[in-house]
Design an enzyme around this catalytic site. Sequence first.
Site, PDB file in Angstrom:
ATOM      1  N   HIS A 206       0.855  -1.201   0.000  1.00  0.00           N
ATOM      2  CA  HIS A 206       0.000   0.000   0.000  1.00  0.00           C
ATOM      3  C   HIS A 206       0.885   1.242   0.000  1.00  0.00           C
ATOM      4  CE1 HIS A 206      -2.833   3.026   1.466  1.00  0.00           C
ATOM      5  NE2 HIS A 206      -3.804   2.201   1.130  1.00  0.00           N
ATOM      6  N   CYS A 244      -3.580   2.821  -4.385  1.00  0.00           N
ATOM      7  CA  CYS A 244      -4.584   3.583  -3.641  1.00  0.00           C
ATOM      8  C   CYS A 244      -4.623   5.004  -4.192  1.00  0.00           C
ATOM      9  CB  CYS A 244      -4.247   3.574  -2.153  1.00  0.00           C
ATOM     10  SG  CYS A 244      -5.418   4.555  -1.196  1.00  0.00           S
ATOM     11  N   HIS A 271      -7.457   0.359  -4.417  1.00  0.00           N
ATOM     12  CA  HIS A 271      -8.312   1.182  -3.549  1.00  0.00           C
ATOM     13  C   HIS A 271      -8.685   2.396  -4.383  1.00  0.00           C
ATOM     14  CE1 HIS A 271      -6.515  -0.159   0.613  1.00  0.00           C
ATOM     15  NE2 HIS A 271      -7.113  -1.140  -0.027  1.00  0.00           N
ATOM     16  N   ASP A 316     -12.857   3.179  -1.050  1.00  0.00           N
ATOM     17  CA  ASP A 316     -12.042   3.381   0.146  1.00  0.00           C
ATOM     18  C   ASP A 316     -12.807   4.280   1.100  1.00  0.00           C
ATOM     19  OD1 ASP A 316      -9.926   3.035   1.808  1.00  0.00           O
ATOM     20  OD2 ASP A 316      -8.438   3.930   0.514  1.00  0.00           O
ATOM     21  N   HIS A 317     -12.113   4.943   1.983  1.00  0.00           N
ATOM     22  CA  HIS A 317     -12.774   5.742   3.008  1.00  0.00           C
ATOM     23  C   HIS A 317     -13.992   6.472   2.440  1.00  0.00           C
ATOM     24  CE1 HIS A 317      -8.447   6.308   4.631  1.00  0.00           C
ATOM     25  NE2 HIS A 317      -8.843   5.057   4.642  1.00  0.00           N
ATOM     26  N   TYR A 330     -14.934   4.392   7.606  1.00  0.00           N
ATOM     27  CA  TYR A 330     -15.376   3.045   7.250  1.00  0.00           C
ATOM     28  C   TYR A 330     -16.848   2.773   7.576  1.00  0.00           C
ATOM     29  CZ  TYR A 330     -10.787   1.710   5.689  1.00  0.00           C
ATOM     30  OH  TYR A 330      -9.634   1.614   4.967  1.00  0.00           O
TER      31      TYR A 330
HETATM   32  C1  DNO Z   1      -6.478   3.027   5.387  1.00  0.00           C
HETATM   33  C2  DNO Z   1      -5.937   1.833   4.743  1.00  0.00           C
HETATM   34  C3  DNO Z   1      -4.558   1.520   5.258  1.00  0.00           C
HETATM   35  C4  DNO Z   1      -4.097   0.174   4.746  1.00  0.00           C
HETATM   36  C5  DNO Z   1      -2.746  -0.227   5.263  1.00  0.00           C
HETATM   37  C6  DNO Z   1      -2.279  -1.464   4.578  1.00  0.00           C
HETATM   38  O1  DNO Z   1      -7.644   3.143   5.513  1.00  0.00           O
HETATM   39  O2  DNO Z   1      -5.955   1.924   3.383  1.00  0.00           O
HETATM   40  O3  DNO Z   1      -4.605   1.499   6.662  1.00  0.00           O
HETATM   41  O4  DNO Z   1      -4.999  -0.796   5.155  1.00  0.00           O
HETATM   42  O5  DNO Z   1      -1.815   0.776   5.052  1.00  0.00           O
HETATM   43  O6  DNO Z   1      -1.279  -2.042   5.329  1.00  0.00           O
END
Ligand code: DNO
Length: 351
Positions: A206, A244, A271, A316-317, A330
């Site tokens: 990531h 991401c 992501h 994602d978020h 989340y």
């Molecule tokens: C945040 C996530 C990160 C991800 C870690 C992977 O919301 O995208 O915390 O899970 O960095 O190790």
Amino acid sequence: MKMAFRWYGEGNDSVTLHQIKQIPGVKTIVWALHNMLAGEEWPMEKILEVKRQVDPYGFNIDVVESVNVHEDIKLGLPSRDKYIENYKRTIEKLAKVGVKVICYNFMPVFDWIRTDLFKEHGDGSTSLFYEKSKVDDIDPMELVNRIANNRDYTMPGWEPERLENLTKLFDAYRDVSVEDLFNNLQYFLEAIIPVCEENDIKMAIHPDDPPWPIFGLPRIITNQENIRRVLKLVNSPYNGITLCSGALGANPNNDIVDMVREFADRIPFAHVRNVKVYENGDFIETSHRSQDGTVDMVGIMKAYHESGFNGYIRPDHGRHIWDEKCRPGYGLYDRALGIMYLLGIWDSLEQ
Ligand code: DNO
């Protein structure tokens, strides 16, 4: 493209599998054993427990996010070998329940960093926010002392109970350069990728979030050139990235559409989220819609589509909307809206 949704586990998430089941298109649960410490070998019984919980809903558990990497591995200490052995054993066990991708990160000390978890948007919704000058101006040791004296803290990751460890870690990283971090990542990958190849599990690193050094700690997964370098550290399809768009998108110099095109066959997991970046370097997480932020979401989805992307993808978020009480970033509602937006783009491209 295989749509996925991150779930923190029974009793640990306000969102239930029953609710996730009603979001169109989701086939994969992105999961982890969240109470394991970095470096510990995951027990088979606990892995099977998650499988037992998820199976009745007809989801697969193909993606794990994350198996965390012990700091000794990132620091390159002699003790790293025992933690790497544990990591290998965990990979083997995850393969037994059909896991295909492990998302992980190589950020020293902190994972993602924000200065406000509930910044108001003005329409009643809130989301995660990063005030650049606030982080830039921090002397980490001064903050440690302040927290120790007042037992108050101002940012996630700086909880008082982590303090002793934080002081030690800042000391340990004092002499670790960007080059050291690349070398330590290479050592780790050289050890585990053969095990991944045998077990058909892809590693997906990531990016650092935000994608620049913070608190004087080095960060390397920050831009296209460095990602290219990581992929070459061990040139195997099993050494991949979790692209991401939100993490990398916090730096407007990152051309994510171009990264999707260049790295497509090394992205087992994506992501996809949007972020609005301000001129002073602050950024706020927005809805997934292109027009709401700085990231070209439509362009990204088009690039995945043109590349014949067949990996896993998750919204994602999300913002916190409709008065939802949830883990920061989340919740159910805005991530479900995000999925519908991403699927809408994808479906129109399939015509
Ligand atoms: C945040 C996530 C990160 C991800 C870690 C992977 O919301 O995208 O915390 O899970 O960095 O190790």
